[in-house]
Enzyme design. Sequence first.
Site, mmCIF file in Angstrom:
data_model
loop_
_atom_site.group_PDB
_atom_site.id
_atom_site.type_symbol
_atom_site.label_atom_id
_atom_site.label_comp_id
_atom_site.label_asym_id
_atom_site.label_seq_id
_atom_site.Cartn_x
_atom_site.Cartn_y
_atom_site.Cartn_z
ATOM 1 N N LYS A 208 65.655 -5.935 55.264
ATOM 2 C CA LYS A 208 66.323 -6.359 56.489
ATOM 3 C C LYS A 208 67.129 -7.628 56.237
ATOM 4 C CE LYS A 208 65.338 -7.805 61.205
ATOM 5 N NZ LYS A 208 64.336 -7.984 62.268
ATOM 6 N N GLU A 214 60.460 -10.685 46.539
ATOM 7 C CA GLU A 214 59.969 -9.531 45.783
ATOM 8 C C GLU A 214 61.074 -8.486 45.626
ATOM 9 O OE1 GLU A 214 58.531 -10.967 48.362
ATOM 10 O OE2 GLU A 214 56.354 -11.059 48.147
ATOM 11 N N GLY A 270 60.933 -5.572 61.202
ATOM 12 C CA GLY A 270 60.685 -4.926 59.915
ATOM 13 C C GLY A 270 59.636 -3.829 59.993
ATOM 14 N N ARG A 271 58.490 -4.144 60.623
ATOM 15 C CA ARG A 271 57.405 -3.155 60.650
ATOM 16 C C ARG A 271 57.646 -2.059 61.678
ATOM 17 N NH1 ARG A 271 56.250 -8.129 62.014
ATOM 18 N NH2 ARG A 271 55.525 -8.700 64.096
ATOM 19 N N GLU A 356 50.314 -7.657 61.388
ATOM 20 C CA GLU A 356 51.432 -8.596 61.435
ATOM 21 C C GLU A 356 51.901 -8.757 62.887
ATOM 22 O OE1 GLU A 356 55.338 -8.006 59.276
ATOM 23 O OE2 GLU A 356 54.386 -9.261 57.775
ATOM 24 N N HIS A 387 32.040 9.314 51.428
ATOM 25 C CA HIS A 387 31.217 9.084 50.234
ATOM 26 C C HIS A 387 31.369 7.657 49.738
ATOM 27 C CE1 HIS A 387 30.096 13.307 49.886
ATOM 28 N NE2 HIS A 387 31.263 13.497 50.482
ATOM 29 N N LYS A 507 55.051 -18.142 51.513
ATOM 30 C CA LYS A 507 56.349 -17.892 50.872
ATOM 31 C C LYS A 507 56.962 -19.199 50.387
ATOM 32 C CE LYS A 507 58.191 -14.036 53.643
ATOM 33 N NZ LYS A 507 59.238 -13.656 54.578
HETATM 34 O O1 F6P Z 1 56.026 -10.087 55.294
HETATM 35 C C1 F6P Z 1 57.046 -10.636 56.026
HETATM 36 C C2 F6P Z 1 58.209 -9.700 56.204
HETATM 37 O O2 F6P Z 1 59.210 -10.408 56.821
HETATM 38 C C3 F6P Z 1 57.872 -8.435 56.974
HETATM 39 O O3 F6P Z 1 57.836 -8.630 58.334
HETATM 40 C C4 F6P Z 1 58.946 -7.530 56.517
HETATM 41 O O4 F6P Z 1 58.690 -6.190 56.836
HETATM 42 C C5 F6P Z 1 58.948 -7.819 55.036
HETATM 43 O O5 F6P Z 1 58.706 -9.222 54.949
HETATM 44 C C6 F6P Z 1 60.190 -7.457 54.299
HETATM 45 O O6 F6P Z 1 61.310 -8.093 54.820
HETATM 46 P P1 F6P Z 1 62.771 -7.632 54.440
HETATM 47 O O7 F6P Z 1 62.972 -6.234 54.948
HETATM 48 O O8 F6P Z 1 63.686 -8.616 55.102
HETATM 49 O O9 F6P Z 1 62.911 -7.670 52.942
#
Ligand code: F6P
Length: 540
Positions: A208, A214, A270-271, A356, A387, A507
Site C-alpha cells: 500500500k 521487508e 491494509g488488512r 491489528e 492431535h 519499525k
Molecule cells: O504491519 C503494519 C502494516 O502497515 C500493515 O497494516 C500492513 O498490512 C503491512 O504493514 C504492509 O503494509 P504495506 O502494504 O504498506 O507494505
Amino acid sequence: MERRQLTERAPWKSLEDHAAQLRGTHLRSLFADDPTRGERLAAEGAGLYLDYAKQRATDETIRRLVALAEDCGLRAKIDAMFRGDKINTTEDRAVLHVALRAPKDRSVVVDGRDVMPDVHAVLDAMARFATSVRDGSFRGHSGERIRNVVNVGIGGSDLGPVMAYRALRPFSDRGLTFRFVSNVDGTDFAEATRDLDPKETLFLIASKTFTTQETMTNAATARAWVLGTFGGDEAAIAKHFVAISTNAAEVTKFGIDTANMFGFWDWVGGRYSMTSAIGLSTMIAIGPERYRELLAGFHAMDEHYRTAPFEKNLPALMGLLAVWNQSFLGAHTIAVLPYDQYLERFPAYLQQLAMESNGKQVTLDGTRVSYETGPIYWGEPGTNGQHSFYQLIHQGTKLIPCDFIAFCRSHHRLPPHHDLLMANVFAQAEALAFGKTAEEVAAEGTAPALVPHRVFDGNRPSSTILADELKPHALGALVALYEHSIFTQGAIFDVNPFDQWGVELGKALAKRIAPELTSDAPLAHDSSTNTLIRRYRARR
Ligand code: F6P
C-alpha cells in the site's frame, strides 16, 4: 453530559447480572430444558449457516447483547462506514473496503468524489491483465510465457493473497505456479525462487505504502535476480514487475512504470485490502469470472450486515458473542478451526485482521480503556489440531471458545474422507459442549483412580459455521463475516479498528539498529540490547 465508560452503562451492567445468573448453568441443562434450542439459536446469511446454540447464551443473552450494541451505536457506526464517513479518525480516512465489492451502479462519495467508477476501472484493468497472463499474451522480456507469479508483500499485502490462493486452488490455473514472499529473512525469497526461471517469472510488488522495509528489500532482491538474467537490461522490468500500491511516486522511484501499476486508495486498510488490486494474484490464479464470484460473496455478506436485524445478523451475532465470551465469561482467545485443508492459512489471515484491528488500549477519544479489548485469534485446520492443542481446550483450565468452520461438500470425492472429517467437526463441538461426567466415566468401568483424569467438564462454548462448498462466493462471504464481526467488536469496545500505531515503535527501532549491526559505532540502548548487538557483531 459526559458519556459514561462502557462498563458503567446500564446494558453492560445488565449483562454482568445476566452472566452471574447463568453462572453454574451447564449447556447440558440449557439443551435439556429447551428442545428447540439447536434449531432456534442459528442464523443464515449470504450462503452461510451459523449455529451458536452451543454458546453459553440464551435468547435473553442475545437480547441483552443487542441492547448493548444499540447503546454503543452499532447501527449508526455501520451506516457511517458504508456511507464513506471518515470513521478512521486518527488517520482522517474513510473505511470503504465494502465499496471494493459493491456493484457498478452504487455511488459512494468520499471528499466529493464518487469512488465507484475508479473501483471498477481498476477491476477492469486487473481483469485485462490477468487474462493476458493466463492466455499467454503477456510474455516475459525474452518472449517466454509467464509460468510463475510471485507476490511480494507483507501483512495485508500478503496474508489475504496467500490465504485466498490456498483456499481457491481447485479453481486456479494449475499451469501457473504461485509463490508468496513476505519475510525480510532472505530464506523466504531464496526458497520461493530457487526452482524458478526468471525469464518465466512475474513479480507482483504489493505494498500500500511502497515503503515497507521487508517488501522493498525483497523487491530489490527480485529486481537484481531478474536483471541478473537479462544482463542488467532495465527494459526487462516492465515485463517482469507489476506494482500494486497507492503510492505512484514511490513506484516510479523503484523503477516500475506506472503503466504497470494497479492502484488503490487510502480508504482501504491494509488488512481489509484483499478485494482491492492486492487481489491481483488471486485474480490471475482463478480468472476474472471466478474473482467476480468472490467479490459477490463479500458483497452478499456486506449487504446482510448492513440490513439484517442484529438478532439475525451473522457478523453482529458473532461479534457480540465474542464480546460476551471475553468480557462476561472470562475467555481471552478465540480458536478458529477450519475443517477444510484449503483454509490452512485462514487462521493466520484472521490474526492480522482481528488483532491489528482491535488490539487497542484507548477509546476513539483517546481515553485509556478500563476493560479488555480485542481477543486473541488463533487456530489451525482440523483435524490436525485435535492431535495437538485440543487437549487444553477440552480439559485445560482456560475457557477457549471455538469457531468451527466446515463445508457440506468436498472438492475431492474420496470416500470416506469427507464424512470422517465432518464426523470429527460435529463430534468436537458436541464433546466440548456436553463433556462426560464422572458418573458416566465410572459407569464405563474406569478404575476409580483414573476417573478424574477422564472427566470432561463440557460447557465449553463453540459456534459452527457451515456452508455448502468452499467456492469463491463462500470464501468471500466468510472473510466478510469476520471483517464485520471484528467491526462489531470494535464498535462495542469504542476503539478505532482501522489504525495500527502499535507497529510503529518496533519499525523505528529496527531502522536505528540496522546500521549499528554493521558498524562499531557506540551503542546507547539498554544493557540487554547493547549486549545482544555486541554479541551479534562479533559472530555475524
Ligand atoms: O504491519 C503494519 C502494516 O502497515 C500493515 O497494516 C500492513 O498490512 C503491512 O504493514 C504492509 O503494509 P504495506 O502494504 O504498506 O507494505
